[in-house]
Scaffold this active site. Sequence first.
Site: not given
Ligand code: FEO
Length: 404
Positions: A24, A79, A81, A83, A147, A166, A194, A227
């Site tokens: 994003h 989470h 999201e 990903d 996040h 995250d 990041y 990540h």
């Molecule tokens: Fe907020 Fe890695 O997604």
Amino acid sequence: MKSLEIKKDIFWVGAVDYASRDFHGYSLSPQGTTYNAYVVRDEKNVLFDTVKHEFTGTLVCRLSKLMKPEDIDYIVVNHVELDHSGALPRMIELCKPEAVLCSPKGKSAIEAHFPGWEAWPLKVVKSGDSVSIGKRSIRFLETPMLHWPDSMFSHIPEDRLLISNDAFGQNIASSERFADEIDPAVVDHAMTEYYHNIVLPYSPQVLKVLGQIEEMKLEVDMIAPDHGLIFRGKDAVRSCLETYRRFAEQKTQKRAVIVYDTMWHSTRKMAHAIAEGLNDAGVPSRIMDMKDNHHSAVMTELARCGLVIVGSPTHNNGIMPFVSAMLTYMKGLRPKNRLAGAFGSYGWSGECVKILSEALQGMGFDMPVDPVRHRCVPTHETLGACHAMGKALAEALIARCDEG
Ligand code: FEO
């Protein structure tokens, strides 16, 4: 394709995405990223998070090397999201878990993302809740806005493992899984990048979570984010927590970043004269032409800079589009505690420095020195004024930093 045992009976089963280049608006170039998912093997087998949808097969393959998917008893969704939850529907279909554990906001996010969620065995957990899985337990800590509103940590006290989603992540695609296996400067840069492109707006929440980790006396000797690389050992964990505190407090240095775009090199000449003024007053700077630098790189550079100076020619009664986009991006990430300056050339109407100043002041930055603007090609006198502007801004920055 294998899983990797990161602690006894705890496995990384994620995916490395070498090709991804955008998250994003945050440029992942040239590294790509990883989507980490973890499996704990105990009386109840647990899958923590999943991966981006197109890597579902990778996750299934790694998991299948450990156990049959239907042997998974619980799926923890730290989470929603995509990903981390893109593969969730397929994993629920394959694993048929007894429970899908998520935060209260996680349930709401699941409902908003996945048609058919009504058939899923959702179980809401809150901060402080603990779920026994045999020899181990999972303790949950909601981490709203780290996040997304739904985000949470999973702590396994028996293994001193924090699965942090995250938080503490880095966008690194590599064969290595542990941070101590690669150059520390690369890890530090990736963490800085990041944080300042994703987490920065939520720095107050980060400080709150760091306080909760202390209050709860969470014993941790491994942080496994969703990540990038995993941090192992107490020293690495302590360093991670200190880094996040430093980032969240937005402590900066006596450094500046000069960001500009130019049409016929007039604004560029002004940028270089300002940099000379800064340098002569003892403040190093980096000059970033927005034609050559992504706005993500500006945010990474700004992490350590107490001063940001922005330049643009007047263009169609406005400013150059790359500079405008950078300012929009920067505003959304809510950097604090910076001084700012503005400069630019113009042909006739000359609105540039007014627009830049309004944008910078709108972010709450102090502008202790008047902007410099010049019609067409800067003269020797104007370049002298730019040099003086750089020097005055450097002196203001040094005084501010010395005040503490
Ligand atoms: Fe907020 Fe890695 O997604």
